[in-house]
Design an enzyme around this catalytic site. Sequence first.
Site, PDB file in Angstrom:
ATOM      1  N   TYR A   1       0.718  -1.267  -0.052  1.00 11.84           N
ATOM      2  CA  TYR A   1       0.068   0.068  -0.169  1.00 11.84           C
ATOM      3  C   TYR A   1       0.783   1.261  -0.024  1.00 11.84           C
ATOM      4  O   TYR A   1       1.564   1.954   1.587  1.00 11.84           O
ATOM      5  CB  TYR A   1      -0.815   0.030   0.859  1.00 11.84           C
ATOM      6  CG  TYR A   1      -1.797   1.285   1.128  1.00 11.84           C
ATOM      7  CD1 TYR A   1      -2.648   1.370  -0.243  1.00 11.84           C
ATOM      8  CD2 TYR A   1      -1.677   1.972   1.815  1.00 11.84           C
ATOM      9  CE1 TYR A   1      -4.054   2.196   0.252  1.00 11.84           C
ATOM     10  CE2 TYR A   1      -2.468   4.028   1.446  1.00 11.84           C
ATOM     11  CZ  TYR A   1      -3.706   3.399   0.776  1.00 11.84           C
ATOM     12  OH  TYR A   1      -4.103   4.964   0.374  1.00 11.84           O
TER      13      TYR A   1
ATOM     14  N   GLN B   1     -10.298   1.230   1.513  1.00 11.55           N
ATOM     15  CA  GLN B   1     -11.448  -0.206   0.174  1.00 11.55           C
ATOM     16  C   GLN B   1      -9.548  -1.111  -0.010  1.00 11.55           C
ATOM     17  O   GLN B   1     -10.295  -1.697  -0.652  1.00 11.55           O
ATOM     18  CB  GLN B   1     -12.060   0.974  -0.534  1.00 11.55           C
ATOM     19  CG  GLN B   1     -11.895   1.533  -1.331  1.00 11.55           C
ATOM     20  CD  GLN B   1     -11.205   3.589  -0.410  1.00 11.55           C
ATOM     21  OE1 GLN B   1     -11.640   3.311   0.862  1.00 11.55           O
ATOM     22  NE2 GLN B   1     -11.039   4.582  -1.390  1.00 11.55           N
TER      23      GLN B   1
ATOM     24  N   SER C   1       6.379   8.521  13.061  1.00  8.43           N
ATOM     25  CA  SER C   1       7.868   8.349  13.101  1.00  8.43           C
ATOM     26  C   SER C   1       8.470   8.739  14.110  1.00  8.43           C
ATOM     27  O   SER C   1       7.794  10.027  14.330  1.00  8.43           O
ATOM     28  CB  SER C   1       7.888   8.909  11.402  1.00  8.43           C
ATOM     29  OG  SER C   1       9.118   9.055  11.089  1.00  8.43           O
TER      30      SER C   1
ATOM     31  N   GLN D   1      13.242  14.933  10.981  1.00  6.84           N
ATOM     32  CA  GLN D   1      12.194  13.769  11.598  1.00  6.84           C
ATOM     33  C   GLN D   1      10.934  15.219  11.148  1.00  6.84           C
ATOM     34  O   GLN D   1       9.807  14.380  11.806  1.00  6.84           O
ATOM     35  CB  GLN D   1      12.406  13.697  12.733  1.00  6.84           C
ATOM     36  CG  GLN D   1      11.556  12.180  13.485  1.00  6.84           C
ATOM     37  CD  GLN D   1      11.471  10.845  12.229  1.00  6.84           C
ATOM     38  OE1 GLN D   1      12.078  10.804  12.008  1.00  6.84           O
ATOM     39  NE2 GLN D   1      10.454  10.724  12.242  1.00  6.84           N
TER      40      GLN D   1
ATOM     41  N   HIS E   1       8.184  15.082   8.695  1.00  3.29           N
ATOM     42  CA  HIS E   1       6.929  14.257   8.671  1.00  3.29           C
ATOM     43  C   HIS E   1       5.856  14.447   9.530  1.00  3.29           C
ATOM     44  O   HIS E   1       4.763  14.462   8.107  1.00  3.29           O
ATOM     45  CB  HIS E   1       7.560  13.128   9.188  1.00  3.29           C
ATOM     46  CG  HIS E   1       8.226  12.375   8.085  1.00  3.29           C
ATOM     47  ND1 HIS E   1       8.088  12.134   7.219  1.00  3.29           N
ATOM     48  CD2 HIS E   1       9.532  11.888   8.975  1.00  3.29           C
ATOM     49  CE1 HIS E   1       9.197  11.431   6.690  1.00  3.29           C
ATOM     50  NE2 HIS E   1       9.818  10.772   7.477  1.00  3.29           N
TER      51      HIS E   1
ATOM     52  N   GLU F   1      12.637   4.265  16.851  1.00  2.00           N
ATOM     53  CA  GLU F   1      12.592   4.084  15.363  1.00  2.00           C
ATOM     54  C   GLU F   1      14.036   4.208  14.641  1.00  2.00           C
ATOM     55  O   GLU F   1      14.704   3.146  14.240  1.00  2.00           O
ATOM     56  CB  GLU F   1      10.784   4.468  14.751  1.00  2.00           C
ATOM     57  CG  GLU F   1      11.234   4.411  13.139  1.00  2.00           C
ATOM     58  CD  GLU F   1      10.547   4.942  12.806  1.00  2.00           C
ATOM     59  OE1 GLU F   1      10.266   6.093  13.434  1.00  2.00           O
ATOM     60  OE2 GLU F   1      10.085   4.672  11.055  1.00  2.00           O
ATOM     61  N   HIS F   2      14.255   5.779  14.613  1.00  2.00           N
ATOM     62  CA  HIS F   2      15.366   5.630  14.228  1.00  2.00           C
ATOM     63  C   HIS F   2      15.935   6.271  15.345  1.00  2.00           C
ATOM     64  O   HIS F   2      15.533   7.019  15.982  1.00  2.00           O
ATOM     65  CB  HIS F   2      15.804   7.193  13.126  1.00  2.00           C
ATOM     66  CG  HIS F   2      14.371   7.002  11.892  1.00  2.00           C
ATOM     67  ND1 HIS F   2      13.150   7.462  12.382  1.00  2.00           N
ATOM     68  CD2 HIS F   2      14.638   6.315  11.078  1.00  2.00           C
ATOM     69  CE1 HIS F   2      12.705   6.807  10.459  1.00  2.00           C
ATOM     70  NE2 HIS F   2      13.401   6.228   9.740  1.00  2.00           N
TER      71      HIS F   2
ATOM     72  N   ASP G   1      16.154   6.565   5.076  1.00  2.00           N
ATOM     73  CA  ASP G   1      15.026   6.514   4.354  1.00  2.00           C
ATOM     74  C   ASP G   1      15.388   6.107   2.190  1.00  2.00           C
ATOM     75  O   ASP G   1      14.584   6.073   2.045  1.00  2.00           O
ATOM     76  CB  ASP G   1      14.580   8.633   4.527  1.00  2.00           C
ATOM     77  CG  ASP G   1      14.523   8.854   5.817  1.00  2.00           C
ATOM     78  OD1 ASP G   1      13.971   7.705   6.812  1.00  2.00           O
ATOM     79  OD2 ASP G   1      14.104  10.000   6.473  1.00  2.00           O
TER      80      ASP G   1
ATOM     81  N   HIS H   1       0.225 -40.289  19.224  1.00  2.00           N
ATOM     82  CA  HIS H   1       1.167 -40.284  19.263  1.00  2.00           C
ATOM     83  C   HIS H   1       2.244 -40.793  19.576  1.00  2.00           C
ATOM     84  O   HIS H   1       2.772 -41.785  18.976  1.00  2.00           O
ATOM     85  CB  HIS H   1       1.146 -39.061  20.268  1.00  2.00           C
ATOM     86  CG  HIS H   1       0.754 -37.588  19.642  1.00  2.00           C
ATOM     87  ND1 HIS H   1      -0.583 -37.622  19.620  1.00  2.00           N
ATOM     88  CD2 HIS H   1       1.163 -36.384  19.318  1.00  2.00           C
ATOM     89  CE1 HIS H   1      -0.674 -36.298  19.397  1.00  2.00           C
ATOM     90  NE2 HIS H   1       0.597 -35.606  19.184  1.00  2.00           N
TER      91      HIS H   1
END
Lengths: 430, 430
Positions: free
Chosen positions: B124, B186, B233, B255, B258, B322-323, B356, B415
């Site tokens: 996506y 959708q 982020s 950063q 964003h 994250e970073h 990035d 078994h």
Amino acid sequence: MNKIYNPTAETWSEILKRPTKTIDDIEVTVKEIFKEVQKKGDEAVSKYTSIFDGIALDNNEVSQDEINEAIASISEELKEAIQLAKNNIYKFHSAQKTERITIETTEGVNCWQEKRPIQKIGLYIPGGTAPLFSTVLMLAVPAAIAGCNEIVLCSPPDKNGKINPAILYAANLCGVTKIIKVGGIQAIAGMTFGTETIPKVYKIFGPGNQFVTVAKQLATQFGVAIDMPAGPSELLVVADDTAVPAFVASDLLSQAEHGTDSQVILVSTSKTLIDAVENEIQTQIALLPRKAIAEKAIANSKLIYVENNTVALELINEYGPEHFIICTEDDDFYSDGIYNAGSVFIGNYTPESAGDYASGTNHTLPTNGYAKNYSGVNLDSFMKSMTFQKITEKGIQNIGKAIEVMAEAEGLQAHKNAVTLRLAQIELRK
Amino acid sequence: MNKIYNPTAETWSEILKRPTKTIDDIEVTVKEIFKEVQKKGDEAVSKYTSIFDGIALDNNEVSQDEINEAIASISEELKEAIQLAKNNIYKFHSAQKTERITIETTEGVNCWQEKRPIQKIGLYIPGGTAPLFSTVLMLAVPAAIAGCNEIVLCSPPDKNGKINPAILYAANLCGVTKIIKVGGIQAIAGMTFGTETIPKVYKIFGPGNQFVTVAKQLATQFGVAIDMPAGPSELLVVADDTAVPAFVASDLLSQAEHGTDSQVILVSTSKTLIDAVENEIQTQIALLPRKAIAEKAIANSKLIYVENNTVALELINEYGPEHFIICTEDDDFYSDGIYNAGSVFIGNYTPESAGDYASGTNHTLPTNGYAKNYSGVNLDSFMKSMTFQKITEKGIQNIGKAIEVMAEAEGLQAHKNAVTLRLAQIELRK
């Protein structure tokens, strides 16, 4: 048993359909207990242990004395069996360790990938009549190899406030750092939020009934990761005239005894084999202690005849079985061509129960078609892959322009500036 | 900016708190659209494309003509930049390929682990003002290396029914097999259930707004896997007097641009550095086109002074950024000791924007503290680990007893039987 001959591809999805579960009712209960444990901690945990397990515990942590008692109570025979299984699981999962991967993608641009352990993990082991100490091995052994700092195990107490000694023995043997007598939804909630006695963990592993399953799903909404979504266990065997019908029947039955909702499927290019397996099942099932359970699962089982290996493989990939046994003349055709399966068992002397206990492979596997998109539990399940990069002046000069152009095209000027400033400073110093 | 000096460990969780989102309202909308797409397929998809994107499309698949048009419209400069980035991403992710791991755990018991591609995946890519063609590279390149058969890309059409040419160019370059003009809830619903034109996929990757995030979460309830849970982020920089204040400021700002909810944190053992970075931010922010967004994020940012590296590292592992940028005298102390971070950037010439876009590491990373339990996207994200085993007569004789004893102890007689039958047959033939 349902025998199906040469089903057309359009009917496969109907034939291979798994039972759907309705979880809406359970969800309300699970949410309520989560809310209460989050708010009241151990008080709420104790309350639900009283309600669901019928025992009031002053202290829910298993003591060293209890562990020693458990060790003393286990037979030497079982200890040896567990030790053998542990050794094989250790060998197979140790071999999965990966080294740091380092690449200089452009001169001066050094990138590497490294795996580091998840620091706090939780293992859930169900109680009840079948004490799943084998699952303790399957989860705690790779967790210890990965280097997880905290390995918490939760399992419900019985009416006497005890956990099965084989579970305690295995947990102690495999490096579990804390064992807590708590089960069900309240155990999962406890490990999700942390309480006075239950540590908060980052990832929860292990099987459970539908309450535990829904609780694990809910835990993911609070930042906790889980091993995988769960569903009833399943086995698909592909066999031809080179297979031994009695062996195939015994494998199908070992799956069927797990639960009435177990999925049992035989695919074959031989009608003779199908009939022979059907007869063998009738003979063997009569002697099983869990006959009632196995009979229900077998009643829903499917014996599917197809014309050739190509069609069989296509149908099997469409199903994506948790366990996949191959007993055919051309085993390689299937083992090379299978894309969707949790664990694959090849040849007449490789029963599923080998992988369930002692061969070394993991028995925590994707069910319900999840073999299409999830791995079974393995060493990496207890680690995270992290990336690192170190760029030299020369390196940023080599890729700086590309970053500037791309950042500009994405409309992110500050991303571009971070490079422009550095390039300008290097120029200045020339 | 909030400057905090020597915070005590008890206050860390409050200081490092991320904004909480309320998703309850959104969930109702998402569930409704899912239900409708499941039932009505493309008809429902078209309806919601009309409503949310303001365009009625006769055909939502991107044609070869449209791709050719896009290729022709991209500047040579941007093409070269994308090609350089693609090469580096390809090199770094190709290096992550793993071989089959084979172990004979006991004589005659051969186990192996192998990774096989997830056959159908969906990417996506959001629309809007910033066309994230870089994310196309980050997802489609490793998917192609992994060998995924079907790589479907969904991205919303603009008011003219077009997808940004840079997205189409990158998708075509990197082996996407189908591009569909559909966005938002959708799109996720379409890839979850499949429609007449949107293929059903097994795993969905990629960023998106909060509607897409909730839709991806819901998709997991219908058997689809997702890359990871998403959040705003974030960047944490640790820097001392060896860092260049202007560089640190530029990274924090890249950063901040964003989104207003971006998380920006500086940790330092130097008060001088903190003040210098603060000044640099004021100077640089004034010139940014996305100044309004960056200012809001910066207003919530934290500049934290701590007394030494040990405390700093502990605090950073508690946050799990994250970073994570390291610009200190003792970079190794941090890169060796960091357990919870998505991607790590080391030294003065390693801005976050390198990762990035073009260094080769992946930019799809765990936010919101998920670095504690999730990997960033890597080659394995597009594959599943499967296990195989083949046991000889000798092998089952070696481990058979252990399996029998363990199965018996777990109360699973069938078994045990699967092994007993095989051992008996081997004995008979002697």
